[in-house]
Structures are given as C-alpha cells and as structure tokens.
Design a protein around this motif. Structure first.
Motif, PDB file in Angstrom:
ATOM      1  N   PRO A 193       0.822  -1.210   0.000  1.00  0.00           N
ATOM      2  CA  PRO A 193       0.000   0.000   0.000  1.00  0.00           C
ATOM      3  C   PRO A 193       0.857   1.261   0.000  1.00  0.00           C
ATOM      4  O   PRO A 193       2.033   1.240   0.354  1.00  0.00           O
ATOM      5  CB  PRO A 193      -0.811  -0.128   1.294  1.00  0.00           C
ATOM      6  N   ILE A 194       0.237   2.355  -0.407  1.00  0.00           N
ATOM      7  CA  ILE A 194       0.911   3.647  -0.515  1.00  0.00           C
ATOM      8  C   ILE A 194       0.359   4.594   0.547  1.00  0.00           C
ATOM      9  O   ILE A 194      -0.854   4.649   0.784  1.00  0.00           O
ATOM     10  CB  ILE A 194       0.690   4.250  -1.913  1.00  0.00           C
ATOM     11  N   LEU A 195       1.239   5.340   1.178  1.00  0.00           N
ATOM     12  CA  LEU A 195       0.843   6.420   2.074  1.00  0.00           C
ATOM     13  C   LEU A 195       1.220   7.736   1.401  1.00  0.00           C
ATOM     14  O   LEU A 195       2.394   8.010   1.178  1.00  0.00           O
ATOM     15  CB  LEU A 195       1.540   6.299   3.427  1.00  0.00           C
ATOM     16  N   ALA A 196       0.207   8.530   1.055  1.00  0.00           N
ATOM     17  CA  ALA A 196       0.434   9.834   0.447  1.00  0.00           C
ATOM     18  C   ALA A 196       0.077  10.925   1.450  1.00  0.00           C
ATOM     19  O   ALA A 196      -0.993  10.886   2.067  1.00  0.00           O
ATOM     20  CB  ALA A 196      -0.402   9.993  -0.824  1.00  0.00           C
ATOM     21  N   VAL A 197       0.981  11.879   1.614  1.00  0.00           N
ATOM     22  CA  VAL A 197       0.737  13.008   2.505  1.00  0.00           C
ATOM     23  C   VAL A 197       0.881  14.282   1.672  1.00  0.00           C
ATOM     24  O   VAL A 197       1.870  14.457   0.968  1.00  0.00           O
ATOM     25  CB  VAL A 197       1.710  13.015   3.710  1.00  0.00           C
ATOM     26  N   SER A 198      -0.089  15.159   1.753  1.00  0.00           N
ATOM     27  CA  SER A 198      -0.118  16.313   0.856  1.00  0.00           C
ATOM     28  C   SER A 198      -0.248  17.624   1.614  1.00  0.00           C
ATOM     29  O   SER A 198      -1.202  17.832   2.363  1.00  0.00           O
ATOM     30  CB  SER A 198      -1.282  16.189  -0.135  1.00  0.00           C
ATOM     31  N   GLY A 199       0.708  18.499   1.363  1.00  0.00           N
ATOM     32  CA  GLY A 199       0.610  19.866   1.868  1.00  0.00           C
ATOM     33  C   GLY A 199       0.150  20.816   0.780  1.00  0.00           C
ATOM     34  O   GLY A 199       0.014  22.017   1.008  1.00  0.00           O
ATOM     35  N   SER A 200      -0.091  20.280  -0.412  1.00  0.00           N
ATOM     36  CA  SER A 200      -0.502  21.098  -1.546  1.00  0.00           C
ATOM     37  C   SER A 200      -2.011  21.292  -1.556  1.00  0.00           C
ATOM     38  O   SER A 200      -2.778  20.360  -1.296  1.00  0.00           O
ATOM     39  CB  SER A 200      -0.074  20.428  -2.856  1.00  0.00           C
ATOM     40  N   ARG A 201      -2.413  22.505  -1.904  1.00  0.00           N
ATOM     41  CA  ARG A 201      -3.840  22.783  -2.083  1.00  0.00           C
ATOM     42  C   ARG A 201      -4.156  23.082  -3.544  1.00  0.00           C
ATOM     43  O   ARG A 201      -5.181  23.710  -3.848  1.00  0.00           O
ATOM     44  CB  ARG A 201      -4.264  23.958  -1.199  1.00  0.00           C
TER      45      ARG A 201
ATOM     46  N   THR B  33       6.418  21.267   1.120  1.00  0.00           N
ATOM     47  CA  THR B  33       6.152  20.193   2.075  1.00  0.00           C
ATOM     48  C   THR B  33       7.191  19.084   1.964  1.00  0.00           C
ATOM     49  O   THR B  33       7.675  18.561   2.969  1.00  0.00           O
ATOM     50  CB  THR B  33       4.746  19.604   1.840  1.00  0.00           C
ATOM     51  N   SER B  34       7.548  18.723   0.730  1.00  0.00           N
ATOM     52  CA  SER B  34       8.497  17.630   0.516  1.00  0.00           C
ATOM     53  C   SER B  34       9.839  17.910   1.190  1.00  0.00           C
ATOM     54  O   SER B  34      10.417  17.033   1.833  1.00  0.00           O
ATOM     55  CB  SER B  34       8.704  17.407  -0.985  1.00  0.00           C
ATOM     56  N   GLY B  35      10.343  19.125   1.017  1.00  0.00           N
ATOM     57  CA  GLY B  35      11.629  19.459   1.630  1.00  0.00           C
ATOM     58  C   GLY B  35      11.586  19.369   3.140  1.00  0.00           C
ATOM     59  O   GLY B  35      12.499  18.825   3.773  1.00  0.00           O
ATOM     60  N   ARG B  36      10.519  19.877   3.727  1.00  0.00           N
ATOM     61  CA  ARG B  36      10.418  19.858   5.186  1.00  0.00           C
ATOM     62  C   ARG B  36      10.221  18.436   5.716  1.00  0.00           C
ATOM     63  O   ARG B  36      10.818  18.051   6.723  1.00  0.00           O
ATOM     64  CB  ARG B  36       9.274  20.774   5.635  1.00  0.00           C
ATOM     65  N   VAL B  37       9.388  17.654   5.032  1.00  0.00           N
ATOM     66  CA  VAL B  37       9.119  16.299   5.505  1.00  0.00           C
ATOM     67  C   VAL B  37      10.370  15.437   5.449  1.00  0.00           C
ATOM     68  O   VAL B  37      10.687  14.706   6.394  1.00  0.00           O
ATOM     69  CB  VAL B  37       7.975  15.663   4.687  1.00  0.00           C
ATOM     70  N   THR B  38      11.117  15.504   4.353  1.00  0.00           N
ATOM     71  CA  THR B  38      12.319  14.675   4.247  1.00  0.00           C
ATOM     72  C   THR B  38      13.344  15.047   5.306  1.00  0.00           C
ATOM     73  O   THR B  38      14.016  14.176   5.864  1.00  0.00           O
ATOM     74  CB  THR B  38      12.942  14.778   2.844  1.00  0.00           C
ATOM     75  N   ARG B  39      13.471  16.321   5.598  1.00  0.00           N
ATOM     76  CA  ARG B  39      14.403  16.729   6.648  1.00  0.00           C
ATOM     77  C   ARG B  39      13.950  16.206   8.010  1.00  0.00           C
ATOM     78  O   ARG B  39      14.763  15.706   8.792  1.00  0.00           O
ATOM     79  CB  ARG B  39      14.536  18.252   6.679  1.00  0.00           C
ATOM     80  N   LEU B  40      12.650  16.319   8.280  1.00  0.00           N
ATOM     81  CA  LEU B  40      12.132  15.848   9.565  1.00  0.00           C
ATOM     82  C   LEU B  40      12.263  14.335   9.710  1.00  0.00           C
ATOM     83  O   LEU B  40      12.431  13.822  10.817  1.00  0.00           O
ATOM     84  CB  LEU B  40      10.659  16.255   9.720  1.00  0.00           C
ATOM     85  N   LEU B  41      12.201  13.617   8.592  1.00  0.00           N
ATOM     86  CA  LEU B  41      12.335  12.159   8.637  1.00  0.00           C
ATOM     87  C   LEU B  41      13.779  11.708   8.865  1.00  0.00           C
ATOM     88  O   LEU B  41      14.017  10.553   9.202  1.00  0.00           O
ATOM     89  CB  LEU B  41      11.828  11.542   7.336  1.00  0.00           C
ATOM     90  N   GLY B  42      14.737  12.601   8.658  1.00  0.00           N
ATOM     91  CA  GLY B  42      16.129  12.204   8.801  1.00  0.00           C
ATOM     92  C   GLY B  42      16.703  11.572   7.544  1.00  0.00           C
ATOM     93  O   GLY B  42      17.651  10.771   7.618  1.00  0.00           O
ATOM     94  N   VAL B  43      16.135  11.925   6.376  1.00  0.00           N
ATOM     95  CA  VAL B  43      16.685  11.452   5.099  1.00  0.00           C
ATOM     96  C   VAL B  43      17.931  12.276   4.800  1.00  0.00           C
ATOM     97  O   VAL B  43      17.886  13.502   4.761  1.00  0.00           O
ATOM     98  CB  VAL B  43      15.658  11.606   3.961  1.00  0.00           C
TER      99      VAL B  43
END
Length: 415
Positions: free
Chosen positions: A262-270, A357-367
């Motif tokens: 399964p896929i988990l999609a998270v969206s900060g885009s409107r 959103t992508s930039g912030r999420v990847t940093r928070l994940l520790g990528v």
C-alpha cells in the motif's frame, strides 16, 4: 571504476525538494550521474561524492517558502559551500513557474546573494521547460494547465497561488520588483553569439527565451562557455540545456520501483491538480482524510495500511494546532505519520505532494540523501531514501510538486 574528479561539473541548490529532484532527472536523461543531499552535508561529504565520480551534486532546500531574512540565512552559506566544491557552473534551481515575490522566495534577493558570494558576472536565467509545458517568448512566460497554454499571469493555478500569485508574465519586470539590480532579457531572435550577449549585458541578470529544445540547446552551449564560477538561475529546463552539451547514452532509468504494498500519500498542496488526484484515489477506494492531530487519526491510518488499503492525508480541511504556521504544522504531522508507518512496517511506499512540504518532511524524517530509483512517467520520479535510521533507509519516495502529474497519478502507480 568511477572516474576520479576534483570538482563536479555542476553544483546546484534547489529552492524546494521536488524541483531539486527534477534537476537530477534532467541530467540523468543526458547520461550524467548525480546525487542529491537532503540535509546539510559537510564539505567532506560533498568531496567524497565527487571522488566517487558523481558529476552533478545538489543540496535540496526550502528557500521558496522563506522570507528575505530566512532566505539569506538558508541560501548564502549553501552557495558558498557549492563554490568550495570547485564547480564552474552553479545553478540555483527555481520553479518553472517562477514562483517568487519580494517577501517570499525572492529570486531578486538570490541574485543579490549570488553577487556577494560568487561574483558580479551577469546571471543567466532560464525558466522555460518545454517538456513540462513551460515557455518563454520575448521575455513573456507561459505555462500549460489542463491541456491549454496560458500566459503566466492568466494561468488558473499561478494567477491564484496562495503565497506567490503571479500578476506579471514579463519575467524581467516580475524579478525587477524584487531587487534594485537591473534585470534584462534576451529574446530567442537574438541568440546568435549568445554567450557574448550575456556577458555584455548591462544588467545584473538576464531572462533567456525558450520555446523548444533547440532554444535550450542554444542556451546550454552559451552558458557552459561562460567563465566561472558562474551563478545561473532556472528550472529543470536549464539543467536539461546544460546536459545537452554533452549528451551520452544513459544506462536506462527503470520505469517501476522495487517496493510493493500500500501507498501512504501526505499532501501539503492545495492545488487543483493535487485535489483531483486525491479525489481519484478516493473514487478508487483509498482512505482519504484531512490532516488532524487528534489521537484517533494515526491508528486509523495504520489500520488501513495494515489491511493493504492505501491512504491519502490532505491539507484541505486540515485540523491543525493553534498558533503554528500551517506549512510547519502539516509537515510535522506528515513526517510523524510517515515515521510511524515505516516503524510499524505497514508501508515502504511514500508520496509527498507539495514542493515546500516535501523538503520539510524529508528533513524531519532524517533522510540524508536520495538517488533515482525509477521514472514511471514524464517528470515523475521515484527515489530511494538514504538515512542512518533503519526504518527510513530504503523507503521509496515519490515527491511531487502540487501541479505535477495526471489526475490518475496515485492510482496508476503499480501495486
């Protein structure tokens, strides 16, 4: 054996994460190797990438969403670091729709920083990206949407953008509102001896036309012949243009990733595009919910994924904590949900919608860095995450800008 290099051929900073990934893809299409760092790498780490034979190194940033002071603090040290790599060409990757304003993601301020850090040579700027429906003709920028090419200030999404609405299609005028430096333009009808025209310009930066691949090749030949180090600003079209000067057969980018489930999609885009993609997923039976910091939300998500049901969390109608900037709150909720799902082992396939959103999420994940895993279609790229955290290392990531992809993007990903 990899060629030992003393400097990368190109070093770049991306103003958002999805755009930074696009640079990797454009160079890969010409057979150039690349590596994108998602956290702040030290000089030794960058040097090791170059020694490993990597031709293009990049640092993914978040400057497109920052005010002038924060942008300066983010960009100036990164550009200085890229100069230290010895690269002659330094690209500031900006969105192909020229997203910027005097007080948010100011490209005018980037030009000023470039003069302070890199030098006062004229900065070539190319925002055209024909394969993505972005064109510049006589300095006027156009962007497609829904199969129709619009002047930028009339494109439905960008003319109504929530943070950087575009009210001017003349890019030189648009950027002139962001700096006191003179901004010029060179039309495609004046592309003869383009390198000389660029350096002879009385402006601090010049907008270059781009209608087709031939225009991009002309730009690539010109900018790569300029003395360096040289700051260049532009979209993935600029990256493609530079790569076209030495296009080699690529080994081939897979069209399908290796992760399943399964896929988990998270969206900060409107954006309307992302909204339609979420609706298509809902119609296909995915669990689609707005973000909510309620304690009940996460168990529902994990339960669905455990039952092999894909999930989308959207910014529309999100319930966010009081007193927190929405982008910051959504990124934190998105990263927390992804981390919990990865640690629970219920998915290895993650989609993040929204460049900021992508930039912030990847940093928070520790990528720490990413590499290209597959290119399913057009400019959509699957990435492999590299991290010191076992649960995060190896995640398959699809990081997409708000306007990227067909309405069926999510549901068309192979299961």
């Amino acid at each position: 054996m990899s060629e030992v290099r003393t400097a990368p051929r190109v070093a770049y900073y991306g103003d958002d994460f999805t755009g930074s990934v696009d640079v990797l893809l454009q160079f890969a299409r010409h057979g150039w190797s690349g590596r994108l760092f998602t956290a702040d790498p030290d000089d030794e780490l960058l040097a090791q990438a170059v020694a490993d034979g990597v031709e293009v190194i990049g640092i993914a940033g978040i400057s497109r969403s920052l005010d002038s002071a924060a942008l300066t603090a983010e960009v100036a040290p990164r550009l200085a670091q890229l100069v230290r790599t010895g690269a002659r060409l330094i690209q500031y990757k900006a969105c192909s729709t020229a997203d910027s304003a005097p007080d948010v993601g100011s490209i005018g301020r980037v030009i000023e920083i470039g003069r302070e850090v890199i030098g006062t040579s004229v900065v070539p700027m190319l925002f055209a990206q024909p394969d993505f429906g972005r064109y510049t003709v006589f300095g006027q920028h156009f962007a497609s949407e829904g199969g129709t090419v619009h002047r930028l200030d009339r494109q439905p999404t960008m003319s109504n953008h929530p943070s950087t609405p575009m009210h001017e299609a003349d890019l030189a005028r648009h950027f002139s509102a962001q700096t006191d430096l003179p901004i010029g333009a060179i039309a495609r009808t004046d592309f003869d001896d383009l390198a000389t025209r660029i350096d002879a310009s009385p402006a601090s930066a010049v907008v270059l036309d781009g209608l087709d691949d031939d225009d991009l090749r002309a730009v690539g030949g010109a900018v790569t012949s300029l003395p360096g180090p040289r700051l260049m600003i532009g979209s993935g079209g600029l990256s493609w243009a530079i790569g076209s000067t030495d296009s080699r057969p690529a080994a081939g980018i897979p069209r399908v990733g290796t992760a399943t489930g399964p896929i988990l999609a998270v969206s900060g885009s409107r954006s309307a595009t992302t909204r339609r993609q979420a609706q298509a997923a809902a119609d296909a039976g995915w669990l689609v919910l707005p973000f909510d910091d309620d304690a009940v939300q996460l168990p529902r998500v994990l339960e669905a994924l455990s039952a092999d049901r894909s999930v989308v969390l959207t910014a529309d109608d999100a319930v966010l904590p009081d007193g927190v900037e929405p982008l910051v709150a959504i990124a934190a909720l998105a990263a927390g949900t992804v981390r919990a799902a990865a640690e629970a082992g219920v998915t290895r396939r993650i989609v993040v919608a929204g460049g900021d959103t992508s930039g912030r999420v990847t940093r928070l994940l520790g990528v720490d860095s990413v590499s290209i895993a597959a290119n399913p279609t057009d400019n959509v790229v699957l990435l492999t995450a590299h991290s010191a955290l076992p649960a995060i290392d190896g995640l398959e990531l699809l990081l997409k800008g708000g306007q990227v992809g067909a309405d069926t993007l999510l549901t068309s990903l192979p299961r």
